[in-house]
Design a protein around this motif. Sequence first.
Motif, PDB file in Angstrom:
ATOM      1  N   SER A  26      26.675  37.418  77.390  1.00 13.08           N
ATOM      2  CA  SER A  26      25.984  36.129  77.437  1.00 13.08           C
ATOM      3  C   SER A  26      25.942  35.503  76.058  1.00 13.08           C
ATOM      4  O   SER A  26      26.195  36.159  75.046  1.00 13.08           O
ATOM      5  N   SER A  27      25.570  34.228  76.002  1.00 14.71           N
ATOM      6  CA  SER A  27      25.401  33.555  74.711  1.00 14.71           C
ATOM      7  C   SER A  27      24.105  33.972  74.031  1.00 14.71           C
ATOM      8  O   SER A  27      23.888  33.661  72.861  1.00 14.71           O
ATOM      9  N   ASN A  29      23.250  36.879  73.165  1.00  9.60           N
ATOM     10  CA  ASN A  29      23.466  38.225  72.647  1.00  9.60           C
ATOM     11  C   ASN A  29      22.915  38.374  71.229  1.00  9.60           C
ATOM     12  O   ASN A  29      23.655  38.447  70.244  1.00  9.60           O
ATOM     13  N   GLN A  63      23.510  38.486  87.255  1.00 12.98           N
ATOM     14  CA  GLN A  63      24.150  37.372  86.567  1.00 12.98           C
ATOM     15  C   GLN A  63      23.202  36.612  85.642  1.00 12.98           C
ATOM     16  O   GLN A  63      23.665  35.864  84.775  1.00 12.98           O
ATOM     17  N   GLY A  64      21.894  36.787  85.813  1.00 11.41           N
ATOM     18  CA  GLY A  64      20.960  36.048  84.969  1.00 11.41           C
ATOM     19  C   GLY A  64      19.566  36.632  85.002  1.00 11.41           C
ATOM     20  O   GLY A  64      19.138  37.196  86.017  1.00 11.41           O
ATOM     21  N   ILE A  95      18.983  34.708  79.819  1.00 11.31           N
ATOM     22  CA  ILE A  95      20.196  35.522  79.669  1.00 11.31           C
ATOM     23  C   ILE A  95      21.096  35.255  80.877  1.00 11.31           C
ATOM     24  O   ILE A  95      20.716  35.563  82.012  1.00 11.31           O
ATOM     25  N   VAL A  96      22.260  34.673  80.625  1.00 10.20           N
ATOM     26  CA  VAL A  96      23.172  34.290  81.705  1.00 10.20           C
ATOM     27  C   VAL A  96      24.586  34.720  81.338  1.00 10.20           C
ATOM     28  O   VAL A  96      25.059  34.443  80.229  1.00 10.20           O
ATOM     29  N   ARG A  97      25.250  35.376  82.278  1.00  4.82           N
ATOM     30  CA  ARG A  97      26.637  35.766  82.038  1.00  4.82           C
ATOM     31  C   ARG A  97      27.499  34.523  81.806  1.00  4.82           C
ATOM     32  O   ARG A  97      27.386  33.532  82.541  1.00  4.82           O
ATOM     33  N   LYS A  98      28.342  34.565  80.769  1.00  2.00           N
ATOM     34  CA  LYS A  98      29.217  33.436  80.487  1.00  2.00           C
ATOM     35  C   LYS A  98      30.105  33.142  81.690  1.00  2.00           C
ATOM     36  O   LYS A  98      30.679  34.051  82.287  1.00  2.00           O
ATOM     37  N   GLU A 101      26.892  29.960  84.246  1.00  2.00           N
ATOM     38  CA  GLU A 101      25.758  29.136  83.846  1.00  2.00           C
ATOM     39  C   GLU A 101      25.332  28.151  84.941  1.00  2.00           C
ATOM     40  O   GLU A 101      24.141  28.031  85.255  1.00  2.00           O
TER      41      GLU A 101
END
Length: 336
Positions: A26-27, A29, A63-64, A95-98, A101
Amino acid sequence: MKLTFYDSVSLFADLADEWDLLLAESSANRVFSSYVWQTTWWEAYQPGQIWALAARDDNGTLQGIAPWFLCGRDPQALKVSQIGCVDVTDYLEVIVRKGQEEAVFTAFAEYIAAHTELYNILELCNIPESSPMLAWLPDLMRARALSCVQEIQDVCPVILLPDAWEDYVNSLDKKNRHELRRKLRRAGLVTWYIVGPDHDIEAEMERFFTLMRSSSSLKAEFLEDPHHAAFFSAVTPKLLEQRWLQLAFLMIGGKPAATYLNFIIGERVMVYNSGHNPDLSNYSPGIVLLARLIEYAIEHSYRTFDFLRGDEAYKYDLGGRDTQVYSLTIRAGAQD
């Protein structure tokens, strides 16, 4: 997306094995959103009641995570904030997987809009300017008839590191370049070290606290709060174990002269807190140690030296350039 709403610390037990795996993709991190930081902060401060969301896809893959909580004990206040907000944490995000979003933030926005009875206001702090929260949440909230106010909260000066120490020094303006070289010459031959797994972390942290207290009355007052002392004592050995902690000391004449407690994750060094011995201040030990740490970062191919929140002059003297940190305030009602 399938959402799970958490109102207890079962959040941490349920997501323990998946949290940092998601964080790494995620961004968000950064240390502040890690499982270690979030759980230790919660245990130290106990500021209210968990109010969090987790999103999974149709395959059950996480995923989030929106790691939030209800502030205080007043059932009428219903103010939601982020775990870690505000004082001891510099960056916070959902927290979201790239690549996920849009799906995750849309699911979270729909839940927030459909459950206004569960909160009066969401006050989300310490959001870095690059966060997808800023790209997605305001428009998604407004599209669902909720007010969402985005404001600049603070600045975080950063240095984008070059490939060589001399390139860094030469990037400073003439005055600051001269001052840095003068301070390094005046300090002379000094020794410094970074705490590693062979050190006694409790003893090193006590040395850090001693220098932190001696450097300013505000820092001494901060450490008088038992919650702060308990949090730092608990979280630092865990971060050292994860190899995210950089605790450094400068020695002059065999005496501790300055210290920096930094975090490292990915290619970013984050300068978190510091202290110095006022009896040795004529050697500018804090600046000398920072210079050595910048040089160390360049030698080890780190790309960003992040001074974190605050606009203190020394950050700009050493080449820092502002990035913005934002807050989002969300509530049901008229559009902003």
